[in-house]
Write an enzyme that holds these catalytic residues in place. Structure first.
Site, short mmCIF file in Angstrom:
data_model
loop_
_atom_site.label_atom_id
_atom_site.label_comp_id
_atom_site.label_asym_id
_atom_site.label_seq_id
_atom_site.Cartn_x
_atom_site.Cartn_y
_atom_site.Cartn_z
CG HIS A 97 -1.88 1.10 1.38
ND1 HIS A 97 -3.24 0.91 1.60
CD2 HIS A 97 -1.70 2.45 1.36
CE1 HIS A 97 -3.84 2.09 1.70
NE2 HIS A 97 -2.93 3.05 1.56
CG HIS A 99 4.49 2.68 2.80
ND1 HIS A 99 4.11 1.57 2.07
CD2 HIS A 99 5.74 2.41 3.25
CE1 HIS A 99 5.08 0.66 2.09
NE2 HIS A 99 6.10 1.17 2.79
P1 5GP Z 1 8.35 -0.90 3.47
O1 5GP Z 1 9.28 -1.97 3.96
O2 5GP Z 1 7.18 -1.52 2.71
O3 5GP Z 1 8.98 0.22 2.73
O4 5GP Z 1 7.74 -0.23 4.76
C1 5GP Z 1 6.76 -0.83 5.54
C2 5GP Z 1 6.91 -0.27 6.92
O5 5GP Z 1 5.74 -0.61 7.64
C3 5GP Z 1 8.10 -0.81 7.71
O6 5GP Z 1 8.96 0.26 8.07
C4 5GP Z 1 7.46 -1.50 8.90
O7 5GP Z 1 8.19 -1.33 10.09
C5 5GP Z 1 6.09 -0.84 8.98
N1 5GP Z 1 5.06 -1.68 9.55
C6 5GP Z 1 4.81 -3.00 9.25
N2 5GP Z 1 3.76 -3.44 9.95
C7 5GP Z 1 3.33 -2.40 10.72
C8 5GP Z 1 2.27 -2.25 11.66
O8 5GP Z 1 1.48 -3.16 11.96
N3 5GP Z 1 2.14 -1.04 12.25
C9 5GP Z 1 2.98 0.01 11.95
N4 5GP Z 1 2.76 1.16 12.60
N5 5GP Z 1 3.98 -0.09 11.07
C10 5GP Z 1 4.15 -1.29 10.45
ZN ZN Z 2 -4.32 -0.82 1.33
#
Ligand code: 5GP
Ligand code: ZN
Length: 113
Positions: A97, A99
């Site tokens: 999603h 972010h």
């Molecule tokens: P990505 O790795 O996709 O760039 O970032 C995803 C982010 O979401 C990671 O930094 C991870 O720590 C965060 N994240 C994953 N699960 C959760 C959750 O349940 N709550 C929150 N607040 N952050 C989450």
């Molecule tokens: Zn979503």
């Protein structure tokens, strides 16, 4: 989207620490912070990644950057922060999603690893 972690966070089905919210955007603290400030800013509409930004939805991105600047000002870190969006598995995107990571409170190296 039913099975999306961040859609569940937006709906309040999974708890989060809210930093900012308006009609189209939600911002909350990352559960595993990589810096003293680590906030995730997301559109409320489910968009899978930066690869899915189009003429129709790119307004959310502009708004997210506005929100980031506002948070930085309010929290007093306007002088140094990083905004990152990982897109796709090879870039380390673990939640599908769109972010934006808003990071501050320490020095960052460049280039990233
Ligand atoms: P990505 O790795 O996709 O760039 O970032 C995803 C982010 O979401 C990671 O930094 C991870 O720590 C965060 N994240 C994953 N699960 C959760 C959750 O349940 N709550 C929150 N607040 N952050 C989450
Ligand atoms: Zn979503």
């Amino acid at each position: 989207m039913d099975n999306c972690l961040f859609c569940k966070i937006i709906k309040g089905e999974i708890p989060s620490i809210k930093v900012y919210e308006d009609e189209t955007v939600y911002a909350f603290n990352d559960i595993e912070p990589q810096a003293p400030v680590h906030i995730l800013i997301i559109p409320k509409e489910h968009i899978t990644s930066a690869a899915d930004i189009t003429e129709e939805n790119s307004g959310y991105v502009a708004h997210i950057f506005e929100v980031a600047a506002k948070i930085a000002k309010e929290q007093g870190f306007s002088d140094g922060f990083r905004i990152v969006s990982n897109c796709g598995d090879s870039a380390g995107q673990s939640v599908k999603h769109l972010h934006f990571h808003l990071l501050s409170g320490r020095d960052f190296t460049w280039p990233p690893g």
